[in-house]
Structure formats: structure tokens, C-alpha cells
Design an enzyme around this catalytic site. Structure first.
Site, mmCIF file in Angstrom:
data_model
loop_
_atom_site.group_PDB
_atom_site.id
_atom_site.type_symbol
_atom_site.label_atom_id
_atom_site.label_comp_id
_atom_site.label_asym_id
_atom_site.label_seq_id
_atom_site.Cartn_x
_atom_site.Cartn_y
_atom_site.Cartn_z
ATOM 1 N N GLU A 175 0.671 -1.277 0.126
ATOM 2 C CA GLU A 175 -0.035 -0.026 -0.047
ATOM 3 C C GLU A 175 0.883 1.211 -0.013
ATOM 4 O OE1 GLU A 175 -2.720 -0.309 3.305
ATOM 5 O OE2 GLU A 175 -3.982 -1.638 1.967
ATOM 6 N N GLU A 369 -5.464 -8.289 -1.141
ATOM 7 C CA GLU A 369 -5.976 -8.011 0.122
ATOM 8 C C GLU A 369 -7.643 -7.565 -0.137
ATOM 9 O OE1 GLU A 369 -4.410 -5.346 3.195
ATOM 10 O OE2 GLU A 369 -2.470 -6.048 2.634
HETATM 11 C C1 BGP Z 1 -4.317 -2.926 4.953
HETATM 12 C C2 BGP Z 1 -2.893 -3.415 5.604
HETATM 13 C C3 BGP Z 1 -3.020 -4.505 6.080
HETATM 14 C C4 BGP Z 1 -4.113 -5.068 7.277
HETATM 15 C C5 BGP Z 1 -5.623 -4.321 6.418
HETATM 16 C C6 BGP Z 1 -6.753 -4.320 7.340
HETATM 17 O O1 BGP Z 1 -4.336 -1.393 4.745
HETATM 18 O O2 BGP Z 1 -2.064 -3.486 4.293
HETATM 19 O O3 BGP Z 1 -1.943 -4.692 7.124
HETATM 20 O O4 BGP Z 1 -3.887 -4.766 8.348
HETATM 21 O O5 BGP Z 1 -5.302 -3.087 5.936
HETATM 22 O O6 BGP Z 1 -6.581 -2.980 8.096
HETATM 23 P P1 BGP Z 1 -6.890 -3.277 9.827
HETATM 24 O O7 BGP Z 1 -5.903 -4.255 10.176
HETATM 25 O O8 BGP Z 1 -6.684 -1.771 10.181
HETATM 26 O O9 BGP Z 1 -8.234 -3.612 9.884
#
Ligand code: BGP
Length: 470
Positions: A175, A369
Site C-alpha cells: 500500500e 487483500e
Molecule cells: C491494509 C494493510 C494490512 C491490514 C489491512 C486491514 O491496509 O495492508 O496490513 O491490516 O489493511 O486493516 P486493519 O488491520 O486496520 O483492519
């Protein structure tokens, strides 16, 4: 529509995605140095606390470092074809600027990769995912310092050289565009007055672009046939109304994200951004040869995360009704429901974003993701009935399939957090994404045992039928 066009290709990379700091734990073991995640007590949006006295769930996480065999066996049981994970920079280079890597750190990933290959799971490596050595922040000021390009290149070359016979898929920065919103986590940047400063942020971005291009160059040289991608947090934005100003506001907001993939995929700075820099008096320091490097070593595919969509509005009254999103608050979309954390759930947005990115770049996409962060309840019989998660993923996978029917080339889908792990934005374990439940709470209490949720068998069937029957 002819349903035959809506078919996942053979060899589609179904699986799951994680990040080192969110699941490994063992934060001081086998020579590992301190990383920025280790000092981020409240998640990626908050300022660091360099004191180690502070309790931090990332320190032990879910102890994947010791339990990886057990966890990978569960992924294999679900039929995973791919597993995306990141390399902890501080396991290999504890302070970031060492010349020789820490062999014990490399050995851990070697063993872990062997375990994946034993189960015929394709490893997919994120070279840098939301963390870096604290030494590079304290001694160099993070990514605003050009020296980091060299340190990162060393990291990338070390990884390619060590895993060249075992790993074909890589991505350079997780990201990368989140640097704009979370500059400490994305770039190790700290600001004296606590106010974000775009000059430093975009200079850091330039250095990350160079580092990424050098990694693409080295990866292609060291591993012929390797696939090295970029990775952006996709943030598709809708205009709130058909008012032309709202449309333009949406386009402008999307460009903040697409700027990053434009540079990494098209190999040059887009004019809209160069003009923005001029308007804001932002001066990016570049050296001779930088632009050629970016032009000559563009990425092979576009990796991205997708959780939600956004809305842009120029109406003053909308500026007050922001969603409760913890990463990025935005205007509420009246057509969408949101997760408990205010992330607006929008499966069709995934189809839209796939089409937009493919139209723009004409390169394969990799959805690395996607998922629903939710609080899970363990029933008296020990089961976890996460129908809400199944519903979210089901709807998104259907729209991904529609995008394939639209002609978009998609390499794979790795859902976020196939096993519960520590949240990046809130540093807690209350917000869970997994098919596998981990008995650990946000205070760090629990047995750390793993249990299958209802979604475990559901996802297993999605993969077994290559997305045909679920
Ligand atoms: C993305 C990241 C991850 C992950 C996911 C969910 O932005 O790349 O590392 O954690 O989001 O976010 P969160 O864990 O804050 O719910």
C-alpha cells in the site's frame, strides 16, 4: 452475459495474505532488531512510542514465528494455492544499515518457504509491509533520506538471491500510497510540529519509487521470469451527485492514489502531479538518471487491496457527516452499509476498480487483500458462526468473477488475514479477518490455540471448485 467468460482461469492463485509484524511475534528473537511496528502501540495512524515498556500486541502477535507449521497445515487444508507474507526487514538487517544480513533471520523465512512448498503453496513475498528498522528512523530520518534507497536495494537483493530457486512472485511496498495518510508507518517520517508535511512525504515517495525500480531491475536480473508488482490501497471514489464539481472532486481524490501506480507502472511522473507540486511549491530533489531508472524498470503486475469505496462531495453539509473509518474518514454513501469500523462495504466497487486499473495499465491485476474486520463470538459449543464474513467475501468474489467476464486479467486473490492477526490501524485483536480463530485477546490473554470458523469450510469449497460453486 455468456457465463463461460465469467470463469476463473486455471492456476488462479487463491489464498491468503499477512504481514510479518501482525502475526510473527518473537520481536526480539534470533537477532531481530526493533522495527517501527514494535513501537506503534496504537496502530499505524498513531505516533510512535520509542519506549519498550509500553505494551504492544505486535511484540508477540499470534506467535506465527513458532507456530508456522501448524498454521500452514491449516492453510493447506483449505487448499491454498498461494500465501502472501512480508519479510521483516529487522530480522535480516536489525538496524537497516548493516552490510551483511543476519543468517538466523534468513533461515526462518527459508524454513517457512520450504513448509509452503511442501504443501504446494506458492509463496508471494512483500518486501516491505508497513514497517522498517527503528535505526533507519532515528539515524537517517526515514524515507525522506535518499540513503534508504541503497539499504532497501540491499534488502531486496538479499531476498532475491536467497530465495531465487523458491519464490517467483514479489511486490515492493505494501500500500505504497498510504504513505500520504500514515507517513510514519509508510515511510518512518516524523514531523517536528506533528503536522504532516507534503514536501517530506513526496520526497520519501520519490525515494520509494527509486527503491522499487531498483528492486524490479535486480529481481529480473537475479530471477529470470520473476513477477514483481506494485501494491496500492485502492480507493475508488464516487461523486456524491452528478454535479460536475463532485465528479471532478472524485477524480482528483482518485489521482492521489493512482499517482503511485502511475509512476510504478507507466514509469513516469504524471503531468497532473508535476503541476500539483508546482502549485504547492513542492520541490522533489532528483538525481541524474532517476527518471530513466523509473522508466526502464516498471512493475509486471498491479497488486492492490480492496476493502471499501469512497465518496467525494463539494457540498458543505457533507463535510460534517464523515464515516467512522479509522484509516480514512470519508463522506457517507447512502447506498452502502458499513462495517463496525465504518468501512463502507461495496462489492460492486471491486468490479469497478478492477476495470479502472486494467483500462489504465493493461497489466495483470493481483487482488492481494480483501476481507471483513469483525468481532467474532465463540459459541458455547466452541463454534464460530461467521456468516457475515462469508456474505462479504462471497459478494466480493462474485464481483471479481464479473470483472473477469468484463475482460480483466486477474492473477489471483489472497484474502486478508486468513488467520486472525493484530489489526494494523487499531493494534488490537478484536477486529478479526480470519477463517481460523486465534484464542488471544487485545490484552494478550488466551491460549493462542487455533480453531476453524464456519468460513473455513466455505473458503475451502470456493478454492476446490475454482470459484465455480459456492
Ligand atoms: C491494509 C494493510 C494490512 C491490514 C489491512 C486491514 O491496509 O495492508 O496490513 O491490516 O489493511 O486493516 P486493519 O488491520 O486496520 O483492519
Amino acid at each position: 452475459m455468456n457465463t463461460n467468460t465469467r470463469k476463473f482461469p486455471e492456476g488462479f492463485l487463491w489464498g491468503g495474505a499477512v504481514a510479518a509484524n501482525q502475526l510473527e511475534g518473537a520481536y526480539k528473537e534470533d537477532g531481530k532488531g526493533l522495527s517501527t511496528a514494535d513501537v506503534s502501540p496504537n496502530g499505524i495512524m498513531s505516533p510512535p512510542d520509542f519506549s519498550l515498556e509500553q505494551f504492544n500486541l505486535y511484540h508477540d502477535a499470534i506467535d506465527f514465528y513458532h507456530k508456522y507449521k501448524e498454521d500452514i497445515a491449516l492453510f493447506a487444508e483449505m487448499g491454498f494455492k498461494a500465501f502472501r507474507f512480508s519479510i521483516s526487514w529487522t530480522r535480516l538487517f536489525p538496524n537497516g544499515d548493516e552490510v551483511e544480513p543476519n543468517e538466523k533471520g534468513l533461515q526462518f523465512y527459508d524454513n517457512m518457504i520450504d513448509e509452503l512448498l511442501k504443501h504446494k503453496i506458492e509463496p508471494v513475498i512483500t518486501i516491505s509491509h508497513y514497517e522498517m528498522p527503528v535505526g533507519l528512523v532515528k539515524n537517517y530520518g526515514g524515507w525522506k533520506n535518499r540513503q534508504l534507497v541503497e539499504f532497501y536495494e540491499r534488502l531486496a537483493k538479499t531476498i532475491f538471491t536467497r530465495f531465487k530457486d523458491k519464490v517467483k512472485y514479489y511486490m515492493t511496498f505494501n500500500e505504497i500510497n498510504v504513505l500520504l495518510h500514515a507517513p510514519f508507518t509508510g515511510g518512518g517520517l516524523l514531523f517536528e510540529d506533528g503536522q504532516k508535511n507534503e514536501q517530506d512525504i513526496y520526497q520519501a515517495a520519490h525515494h520509494q519509487f527509486l527503491a522499487s525500480a531498483l528492486a524490479v531491475k535486480a529481481g529480473h536480473e537475479i530471477i529470470p521470469g520473476s513477477q514483481i508488482g506494485c501494491m496500492i490501497a485502492s480507493m475508488v471514489t464516487y461523486p456524491y451527485t452528478s454535479k460536475p464539481e463532485d465528479m471532478f472532486a472524485a477524480l482528483t481524490q482518485d489521482r492521489k492514489t493512482l499517482f503511485f501506480s502511475d509512476v510504478q507502472s507507466r514509469g513516469k511522473y504524471p503531468t497532473y502531479m508535476l503541476n500539483y507540486f508546482k502549485d504547492k511549491n513542492i520541490q522533489i530533489e532528483m538525481a541524474d538518471g532517476d527518471l530513466e531508472l523509473l522508466q526502464n524498470h516498471t512493475v509486471d503486475y498491479i497488486g492492490f487491496s480492496y476493502y471499501m469505496s469512497f465518496v467525494a462531495s463539494t457540498a458543505p453539509e457533507h463535510q460534517d457527516e464523515k464515516t467512522a473509518g479509522n484509516l480514512l474518514a470519508g463522506v457517507k454513501n447512502p447506498y452502502l452499509k458499513a462495517s463496525e469500523w465504518g468501512w463502507q462495504i461495496d462489492p460492486v466497487g471491486l468490479r469497478t476498480v478492477c476495470n479502472q486499473l486494467y483500462d489504465r495499465y493493461q497489466k495483470p491485476l493481483f487482488i492481494v487483500e480483501n476481507g471483513l474486520g469483525a468481532v467474532d463470538k465463540v459459541e458455547e459449543d466452541g463454534s464460530i458462526q461467521d456468516d457475515y464474513r462469508i456474505e462479504y467475501l462471497d459478494a466480493h468474489i462474485r464481483e471479481m468473477k464479473n470483472a473477469i467476464g468484463d475482460g480483466v486479467e486477474i492473477m489471483g486473490y489472497t484474502s486478508w488475514g486468513p488467520i486472525d492477526l493484530v489489526s494494523a490501524s487499531t493494534a488490537e485483536l478484536r477486529k478479526r479477518y480470519g477463517f481460523i480463530y486465534v484464542d488471544r485477546d487485545s490484552e494478550g490473554k488466551g491460549t493462542n490455540n487455533r480453531y476453524k470458523k464456519k468460513s473455513f469450510d466455505w473458503y475451502k469449497n470456493v478454492i476446490a471448485t475454482n470459484g465455480e460453486d459456492f
